[in-house]
Design an enzyme around this catalytic site. Structure first.
Site, PDB file in Angstrom:
ATOM      1  N   LYS A   1      -6.351 -25.237 -51.696  1.00 34.18           N
ATOM      2  CA  LYS A   1      -6.522 -26.143 -52.845  1.00 34.18           C
ATOM      3  C   LYS A   1      -7.466 -25.526 -53.864  1.00 34.18           C
ATOM      4  O   LYS A   1      -7.189 -25.535 -55.064  1.00 34.18           O
ATOM      5  CB  LYS A   1      -7.109 -27.485 -52.384  1.00 34.18           C
ATOM      6  CG  LYS A   1      -6.164 -28.339 -51.567  1.00 34.18           C
ATOM      7  CD  LYS A   1      -6.780 -29.695 -51.321  1.00 34.18           C
ATOM      8  CE  LYS A   1      -6.025 -30.451 -50.261  1.00 34.18           C
ATOM      9  NZ  LYS A   1      -6.718 -31.617 -49.760  1.00 34.18           N
TER      10      LYS A   1
ATOM     11  N   HIS B   1      20.768 -22.676 -29.232  1.00 36.34           N
ATOM     12  CA  HIS B   1      21.657 -21.683 -29.840  1.00 36.34           C
ATOM     13  C   HIS B   1      20.970 -20.896 -30.955  1.00 36.34           C
ATOM     14  O   HIS B   1      21.624 -20.197 -31.722  1.00 36.34           O
ATOM     15  CB  HIS B   1      22.926 -22.374 -30.347  1.00 36.34           C
ATOM     16  CG  HIS B   1      23.692 -23.014 -29.231  1.00 36.34           C
ATOM     17  ND1 HIS B   1      24.802 -22.440 -28.655  1.00 36.34           N
ATOM     18  CD2 HIS B   1      23.451 -24.156 -28.535  1.00 36.34           C
ATOM     19  CE1 HIS B   1      25.227 -23.214 -27.666  1.00 36.34           C
ATOM     20  NE2 HIS B   1      24.431 -24.259 -27.568  1.00 36.34           N
TER      21      HIS B   1
ATOM     22  N   GLU C   1      -3.495 -29.653 -37.031  1.00 36.77           N
ATOM     23  CA  GLU C   1      -4.681 -29.891 -37.859  1.00 36.77           C
ATOM     24  C   GLU C   1      -5.898 -30.276 -37.021  1.00 36.77           C
ATOM     25  O   GLU C   1      -7.034 -30.064 -37.418  1.00 36.77           O
ATOM     26  CB  GLU C   1      -4.382 -31.008 -38.883  1.00 36.77           C
ATOM     27  CG  GLU C   1      -4.467 -30.522 -40.316  1.00 36.77           C
ATOM     28  CD  GLU C   1      -4.080 -31.576 -41.345  1.00 36.77           C
ATOM     29  OE1 GLU C   1      -3.508 -31.176 -42.360  1.00 36.77           O
ATOM     30  OE2 GLU C   1      -4.352 -32.767 -41.155  1.00 36.77           O
TER      31      GLU C   1
HETATM   32  O1  PA5 Z   1      -4.431 -35.619 -41.902  1.00 42.31           O
HETATM   33  C1  PA5 Z   1      -4.916 -35.453 -43.000  1.00 42.31           C
HETATM   34  O2  PA5 Z   1      -6.059 -35.855 -43.267  1.00 42.31           O
HETATM   35  C2  PA5 Z   1      -4.142 -34.804 -44.120  1.00 42.31           C
HETATM   36  O3  PA5 Z   1      -2.906 -34.342 -43.696  1.00 42.31           O
HETATM   37  C3  PA5 Z   1      -3.912 -35.798 -45.234  1.00 42.31           C
HETATM   38  O4  PA5 Z   1      -3.199 -36.893 -44.727  1.00 42.31           O
HETATM   39  C4  PA5 Z   1      -3.158 -35.160 -46.398  1.00 42.31           C
HETATM   40  O5  PA5 Z   1      -3.820 -34.021 -46.838  1.00 42.31           O
HETATM   41  C5  PA5 Z   1      -3.022 -36.154 -47.536  1.00 42.31           C
HETATM   42  O6  PA5 Z   1      -4.276 -36.591 -47.948  1.00 42.31           O
HETATM   43  P1  PA5 Z   1      -4.455 -37.883 -48.819  1.00 42.31           P
HETATM   44  O7  PA5 Z   1      -3.981 -39.052 -48.027  1.00 42.31           O
HETATM   45  O8  PA5 Z   1      -5.924 -37.950 -49.092  1.00 42.31           O
HETATM   46  O9  PA5 Z   1      -3.641 -37.690 -50.076  1.00 42.31           O
END
Ligand code: PA5
Length: 445
Positions: free
Chosen positions: A421, A307, A286
Site C-alpha cells: 500500500k 487432473h 494472514e
Molecule cells: O483481514 C483483514 O484485516 C484484511 O483482509 C481486511 O479485511 C482487508 O484488508 C480490508 O480491510 P477494510 O475492511 O479495512 O477495508
C-alpha cells in the site's frame, strides 16, 4: 455430531507420544486466548461472538435484507479481503456458485472493489444497466483503496439513477461504529450503517454484519448460521487436546510443520467449497504468515484438480499435507442409469449415486497420497447447510488462533499488508509519500 476430525490417515506421520509433547503448549495457548493475555488479544471478539452478538443489529440486518430483496434486481457487495471473502464463500457454499443464474426471489449478487481492474468494474457496470441496484460498501478501516474506488463509481451511478435523496434507500455501509472516512461519509449522506466491532479483525468478521447482511440478502438462514457457531463455541471450549478436535487440528498442523510440512492444501470434493477455500487461505495466510514463519495455505477442488495438481501432490516436493473437508450427505442426488449397450463401459456404476462415486474417489485419493508421503487430516461435516457452516467457520477461526499461538506469532495482525500500500500510494503521488516515491521510481528505471 457436526465436525469430526479423523487422524486415521496420519499414521506413520505423527506418533502418539508427539501429542504428549505438545499437550501443554496447547493448554497454554487456550489459556492465553481465553484469559485475553495472548498476542493480539484486543482482536479476540470473535471468540464470544456466537453468544454476545448485537441482537438489535441482527434484527436490523434481517429488515435491511428484506428491503434489499424487495427493491433491487442486483445487490452489489463492495469490499476486499476479510470484508468480502466470507460473505461470498458462505453464499456460494449455501446457495451455489451458480447462485446468480438460479436465484428467483432474491437479487443477483455481484462482488466488486476486490481488485483494481477497470475491465472487471466496467463489466459490472454494464451488467447493472437498466437494473434496480442496491449496494453494500464494506470496509472496517473505511480507507481501503480498492473498495473506495468502486464505491465512488457506484455512488455516481446511483445518484444519476435515483437522485441524492433516493439513493439513500439503496446504499448500506458496514464499517467502524464511530470513526473512519466511510463512517463520516455514510453519516453525512444519511446511509444506513452496520458495525464491524472494534475487537474483530477483517478475516474473523464473517459472522458480523460484514458477512451476515449479504448472506441474509441471498436468502440464507442467518439464525441457523449463528446457532452452528454457538454449538462449536460450546464444544471447543476445553483445553483437552484429546477430546477437542479443533485444538487437535491446530496441534497436528504444528507437529507436521515441525517435520517440514510447510504447505497445507485444503481439499474439498464440492465445487461450491471453492470460495470457502479462498476464505480459509486468507484466514490462515494472514494470521500465520509472519516473522519468517507459517504454513503456506493452498487449496484444491477434487476431482477437478486431480487432473491438474494431482501429479505434484502425489509425486512432487514432499513438503505438503492435506486437510480434506468431507460432507456426509449431499443435497441433490443423481443416480447412474443403465445403458443396455454399455457403449461407454460404465454399467459397473449402474444404480450407484454420484455421491458414492465421489466418496470412493476421495478414499482412493487419500490412500494414494498417503502412499506418496502426504499426511491427510480429514474433517467430516454432516451436510452443506447454515448450521454446519457456522460450526465450520468457528472451528477454523479458533483453530487458527491456537495455531498462531503455537507458532509464536500474533494471529490477529497483518503488518505485511501495508508494504504494497505504501509503495502504491507513493507511486501514485499521494501526499506524505514523496521520499519513497523518488526511491521507488529510481528502482523501477
Ligand atoms: O483481514 C483483514 O484485516 C484484511 O483482509 C481486511 O479485511 C482487508 O484488508 C480490508 O480491510 P477494510 O475492511 O479495512 O477495508
Amino acid at each position: 455430531m457436526p465436525t469430526i476430525l479423523s487422524d486415521k490417515h496420519l499414521q506413520g506421520f505423527i506418533r502418539d507420544n508427539e501429542y504428549k509433547g505438545i499437550e501443554n503448549q496447547v493448554k497454554a495457548a487456550h489459556q492465553a486466548l481465553h484469559t485475553k493475555k495472548g498476542l493480539g488479544q484486543e482482536f479476540t471478539g470473535w471468540l464470544t461472538l456466537p453468544y454476545d452478538y448485537d441482537k438489535d443489529e441482527f434484527a436490523r440486518i434481517k429488515t435491511a435484507a428484506k428491503k434489499i430483496q424487495q427493491n433491487c434486481d442486483i445487490f452489489v457487495v463492495i469490499g476486499i479481503g476479510g470484508s468480502y471473502l466470507g460473505a461470498r464463500a458462505a453464499i456460494e457454499f449455501l446457495k451455489s456458485p451458480n447462485y446468480n443464474a438460479l436465484c428467483k426471489d432474491t437479487p443477483q449478487i455481484y462482488y466488486t472493489g476486490n481488485s483494481i481492474s477497470s475491465n472487471a468494474l466496467a463489466e459490472l457496470l454494464e451488467i447493472c444497466e437498466g437494473k434496480e441496484i442496491s449496494v453494500n460498501m464494506i470496509s472496517k478501516s473505511g480507507t481501503t483503496t480498492e473498495p473506495a474506488i468502486a464505491f465512488r463509481v457506484f455512488r455516481e451511478l446511483l445518484e444519476k439513477k435515483y437522485g441524492k435523496e433516493g439513493m439513500k434507500d439503496h446504499i448500506f455501509c458496514t464499517t467502524d461504529k464511530a470513526k473512519g472516512t466511510l463512517k463520516s461519509l455514510a453519516d453525512r449522506e444519511g446511509y444506513e450503517t452496520f458495525v464491524v466491532p472494534d475487537d474483530i479483525g477483517g478475516r474473523y468478521s464473517v459472522l458480523t454484519a460484514v458477512g451476515l447482511l449479504p448472506i441474509a440478502v441471498a436468502g440464507a438462514d442467518i439464525d441457523a448460521l449463528m446457532r452452528g457457531a454457538k454449538e462449536a463455541a460450546d464444544k471447543f471450549n476445553n483445553d483437552d487436546l484429546y477430546t477437542n478436535d479443533c485444538y487437535k487440528y491446530a496441534a497436528i498442523r504444528n507437529l507436521l510443520y515441525r517435520k517440514g510440512k510447510s504447505t497445507e492444501i485444503l481439499v474439498s470434493y464440492e465445487p461450491a467449497f471453492t470460495l470457502m477455500n479462498e476464505w480459509f487461505k486468507q484466514l490462515y495466510g494472514e494470521s500465520e504468515g509472519k516473522d519468517n514463519k507459517g504454513i503456506f495455505p493452498a487449496s484444491v477442488i477434487f476431482s477437478t484438480d486431480l487432473h491438474s495438481m494431482g501429479q505434484f501432490i502425489q509425486d512432487g516436493s514432499r513438503n505438503l499435507f492435506e486437510t480434506v473437508v468431507l460432507f456426509d450427505q449431499c443435497q441433490r442426488e443423481i443416480i447412474i442409469g443403465n445403458d443396455p449397450e454399455n457403449l461407454d463401459k460404465l454399467n459397473f456404476l449402474e444404480g450407484k449415486t454420484m455421491a458414492y462415486i465421489n466418496r470412493k474417489a476421495c478414499e482412493g485419493t487419500i490412500l494414494a497420497h498417503n502412499d506418496g508421503g502426504v499426511p491427510n487430516i480429514v474433517l467430516n461435516v454432516a451436510k452443506m447447510d447454515e448450521f454446519e457452516l457456522g460450526y465450520l467457520i468457528y472451528f477454523f477461526e479458533k483453530a487458527c488462533a491456537i495455531s498462531g499461538y503455537l507458532l509464536g506469532v500474533n494471529p490477529f495482525d497483518q503488518p505485511g499488508v501495508e508494504s504494497y500500500k505504501k509503495n502504491m500510494f507513493a507511486l501514485l503521488g499521494k501526499e506524505g509519500f514523496e521520499d519513497r516515491k523518488a526511491e521507488l521510481e529510481a528502482r523501477l528505471k
